[in-house]
Enzyme design. Structure first.
Site, PDB file in Angstrom:
ATOM      1  N   ASP A  34       4.378 -14.069   0.154  1.00  0.00           N
ATOM      2  CA  ASP A  34       4.958 -12.730   0.168  1.00  0.00           C
ATOM      3  C   ASP A  34       6.473 -12.913   0.201  1.00  0.00           C
ATOM      4  O   ASP A  34       6.968 -13.985   0.563  1.00  0.00           O
ATOM      5  CB  ASP A  34       4.488 -11.939   1.408  1.00  0.00           C
ATOM      6  N   TYR A 136       5.112   3.075 -11.677  1.00  0.00           N
ATOM      7  CA  TYR A 136       4.163   2.178 -10.993  1.00  0.00           C
ATOM      8  C   TYR A 136       2.840   2.124 -11.761  1.00  0.00           C
ATOM      9  O   TYR A 136       2.282   1.049 -12.000  1.00  0.00           O
ATOM     10  CB  TYR A 136       3.972   2.733  -9.572  1.00  0.00           C
ATOM     11  N   LYS A 140       0.793  -0.922 -13.778  1.00  0.00           N
ATOM     12  CA  LYS A 140      -0.611  -1.293 -13.525  1.00  0.00           C
ATOM     13  C   LYS A 140      -1.386  -1.322 -14.837  1.00  0.00           C
ATOM     14  O   LYS A 140      -2.204  -2.227 -15.074  1.00  0.00           O
ATOM     15  CB  LYS A 140      -1.257  -0.326 -12.531  1.00  0.00           C
TER      16      LYS A 140
END
Ligand code: 15L
Length: 260
Positions: A34, A136, A140
């Site tokens: 991360d 966003y 995707k």
């Protein structure tokens, strides 16, 4: 599960944290990464702080890895440049690095927002054209297309899980249809890493909610049998929001607020 050495991206996030603790006992080696720091590594877990927008980092992350559970990247809508750097360019770098390293399979956290402009009155299968509701959502949909390309051209398999609303509990009218419990999310990941052949499969990630706008029949080979349901919160949510109006996009479109 079919794979011994797993890379988990987005490991410090809400869902990543849930996945870390469930994945570690199931695999020989887990590399959790991360951009935010993590702590408390399991005995078989390596923690790597890295930026997914960085190609050199992607190459190091996929080294000696069999399968990737990709939950990293921006998890909300943002300006296009930021989304593009991490969720589009970073995503492609990860796939290219994975291909070169011989990774076999990816579980990709796609989203309801890839199809968020479909009406809540419409039941859709996993084969409908994308209708993103935001930058966003566009990223995707891009991710799903790139996953398809890497399967068709390079034989790298992906399960793209169009996650609805994965939260501790449902809290809105829309969540009664989109809610996904942490346990059911884990089942989706575990199944995706266990069935022998997935090619590129798209599956909706929702719990066993009695109301739904999603049809997962084309993904039945994953063997996903959700155990939880948003129904237990239905009375509480209806009392708090008794008259949802369809004139508000939040109550009309599958993507809810992201489509505003
Ligand atoms: C998502 O994809 C987001 O990551 C999450 O924050 C929620 O907003 C969810 O969709 C949703 O639409 O409920």
């Amino acid at each position: 599960m079919l794979y011994d050495r797993i890379l988990l991206t987005g490991a410090a996030g809400l869902l990543g944290t849930e996945l870390r603790k469930r994945l570690a006992p199931k695999v020989k080696f887990l590399r959790s990464t991360d951009i935010a720091a993590m702590s408390d590594a399991a005995p078989n877990e390596e923690l790597v702080t890295a930026d997914l927008g960085d190609l050199a980092a992607a190459e190091a992350l996929v080294k000696d890895i069999d399968a990737i559970v990709h939950f990293g990247g921006l998890s909300k809508d943002a300006d296009f440049a930021s989304i593009c750097r991490v969720n589009i360019v970073g995503f492609q770098s990860l796939y290219e690095a994975a291909r070169l390293a011989g990774v076999k399979r990816v579980v990709f956290s796609s989203s309801v927002h890839a199809i968020g402009f479909y009406d809540q009155m419409q039941i859709i299968g996993t084969d409908v054209p994308a209708r993103p509701d935001s930058n966003y959502g566009v990223a995707k949909a891009f991710g799903e297309n790139l996953a398809q390309l890497y399967w068709d051209k390079h034989g790298l398999e992906t399960v793209s899980v169009r996650i609805g609303s994965c939260e501790p509990k449902p809290s809105t009218r829309r969540h009664l249809l989109t809610w996904l419990s942490f346990e059911d999310m884990w089942q989706l990941v575990e199944r995706s890493l266990s069935v022998p052949r997935v090619g590129h499969t798209i599956i909706y990630g929702a719990s066993n909610n009695s109301a739904t706008f999603w049809d997962n029949r084309l993904a039945s080979h994953i063997g996903y049998r959700p155990k939880d349901s948003a129904d237990a919160w239905q009375a509480e949510i209806h009392t708090a929001d008794p008259h949802p109006g369809r004139e508000d996009i939040v109550n009309r479109l599958q993507g809810g607020i992201f489509a505003k």
